[in-house]
Design a protein around this motif. Structure first.
Motif, PDB file in Angstrom:
ATOM      1  N   ASP A  94      35.531  50.109  51.992  1.00 59.43           N
ATOM      2  CA  ASP A  94      36.305  49.423  50.955  1.00 59.43           C
ATOM      3  C   ASP A  94      37.350  50.380  50.368  1.00 59.43           C
ATOM      4  O   ASP A  94      37.236  51.594  50.517  1.00 59.43           O
ATOM      5  N   SER A  98      41.860  50.860  42.012  1.00 64.76           N
ATOM      6  CA  SER A  98      41.803  49.625  41.250  1.00 64.76           C
ATOM      7  C   SER A  98      43.056  48.806  41.563  1.00 64.76           C
ATOM      8  O   SER A  98      44.153  49.354  41.668  1.00 64.76           O
ATOM      9  N   VAL A  99      42.886  47.521  41.738  1.00 64.09           N
ATOM     10  CA  VAL A  99      44.036  46.661  42.056  1.00 64.09           C
ATOM     11  C   VAL A  99      44.479  45.857  40.841  1.00 64.09           C
ATOM     12  O   VAL A  99      45.488  45.154  40.889  1.00 64.09           O
ATOM     13  N   ARG A 100      43.716  45.971  39.749  1.00 63.59           N
ATOM     14  CA  ARG A 100      43.966  45.120  38.580  1.00 63.59           C
ATOM     15  C   ARG A 100      45.406  45.233  38.078  1.00 63.59           C
ATOM     16  O   ARG A 100      45.919  46.311  37.873  1.00 63.59           O
ATOM     17  N   LEU A 123      39.803  38.675  48.537  1.00 64.77           N
ATOM     18  CA  LEU A 123      39.044  39.722  47.858  1.00 64.77           C
ATOM     19  C   LEU A 123      39.908  40.455  46.822  1.00 64.77           C
ATOM     20  O   LEU A 123      39.496  40.674  45.682  1.00 64.77           O
ATOM     21  N   ILE A 124      41.132  40.798  47.211  1.00 63.42           N
ATOM     22  CA  ILE A 124      42.022  41.560  46.333  1.00 63.42           C
ATOM     23  C   ILE A 124      42.520  40.681  45.172  1.00 63.42           C
ATOM     24  O   ILE A 124      42.641  41.145  44.040  1.00 63.42           O
ATOM     25  N   ALA A 126      40.768  38.205  43.924  1.00 63.52           N
ATOM     26  CA  ALA A 126      39.595  38.043  43.046  1.00 63.52           C
ATOM     27  C   ALA A 126      39.386  39.269  42.159  1.00 63.52           C
ATOM     28  O   ALA A 126      38.812  39.167  41.077  1.00 63.52           O
ATOM     29  N   ARG A 127      39.841  40.421  42.604  1.00 65.31           N
ATOM     30  CA  ARG A 127      39.692  41.644  41.812  1.00 65.31           C
ATOM     31  C   ARG A 127      40.814  41.826  40.799  1.00 65.31           C
ATOM     32  O   ARG A 127      40.873  42.858  40.119  1.00 65.31           O
ATOM     33  N   GLY A 128      41.710  40.852  40.736  1.00 64.09           N
ATOM     34  CA  GLY A 128      42.680  40.866  39.640  1.00 64.09           C
ATOM     35  C   GLY A 128      44.037  41.467  39.934  1.00 64.09           C
ATOM     36  O   GLY A 128      44.766  41.833  39.010  1.00 64.09           O
ATOM     37  N   ALA A 129      44.404  41.557  41.207  1.00 66.43           N
ATOM     38  CA  ALA A 129      45.748  42.064  41.531  1.00 66.43           C
ATOM     39  C   ALA A 129      46.798  41.140  40.936  1.00 66.43           C
ATOM     40  O   ALA A 129      46.600  39.929  40.816  1.00 66.43           O
TER      41      ALA A 129
END
Ligand code: IMP
Ligand code: MG
Length: 184
Positions: A94, A98-100, A123-124, A126-129
């Motif tokens: 992985d 952080s992608v936020r 996935l990216i 969903a992680r808040g990009a």
């Protein structure tokens, strides 16, 4: 090496589809397209293994057009035969970044069914990009199973099995500096 030239390697016949010059020219145009977007706090994620050479060339070209970025890597595997991906995607490695709230460009070698990159994009997101763009070296639209397209695309390619420039057939031929079609 010119487009159409034939190489005989390890008992296989490989026909050159895109030579080094064609690839370099195309990568430069892609870097210009990305630079024109003026992304801030850009994260570029190379999807391993197939995109490692493309990503390396693209990064250095982006630098020449003034793009500042961070780089990370994700290794994905899809179950199934060697020649075609299945629906099951597994994360082997992985990203650490952080992608936020930042723009992310996913870099992959080939968009075929679309399942691999759709998985990574979901996935990216969903992680808040803030925004996820897809930069793909080759698009083989003939076998698309998921409704997904590249935002930045190298070449539209016929439905043939290709190797070289990072792409393999059973772990061989990644090192070829050109893209070739495996004829036999
Ligand atoms: P898909 O879009 O999920 O079907 O998967 C595309 C992935 O399958 C690519 O990233 C490659 O790893 C692999 N792949 C598809 N077509 C080829 C090919 O012609 N040569 C080498 N690998 C391929
Ligand atoms: Mg791949």
């Amino acid at each position: 090496m010119n487009s159409g030239d034939i190489c005989k390697l390890d008992g296989h016949v490989i026909r050159v589809l895109y030579n080094e010059q064609q690839i370099a020219d195309r990568v430069r145009v892609l870097a210009q397209e990305i630079a024109a977007r003026d992304f801030e706090k850009l994260l570029v994620v190379s999807i391993l293994k197939g995109s490692f050479i493309f990503a390396a060339d693209l990064l250095r070209s982006l630098y020449k057009y003034g793009v500042r970025l961070e780089m990370d890597f994700m290794m994905l595997a899809s179950y199934g035969s060697n020649l075609e991906s299945s629906g099951q995607i597994q994360i082997l490695r992985d990203i650490e970044s952080s992608v936020r709230d930042r723009p992310v460009i996913l870099v992959d070698d080939i968009l075929e069914s679309g399942r691999t990159i759709a998985f990574a994009k979901d996935l990216i997101v969903a992680r808040g990009a803030a925004e996820v763009s897809l930069c793909v070296f080759l698009d083989k639209p003939g076998k698309r199973a998921v409704n997904i397209n590249a935002d930045f695309l190298g070449f539209n390619t016929p439905d043939l099995f290709v190797v070289g420039y990072g792409m393999d057939m059973s772990h061989s031929f990644r090192e070829l500096p050109y893209v070739g079609v495996v004829e036999t």
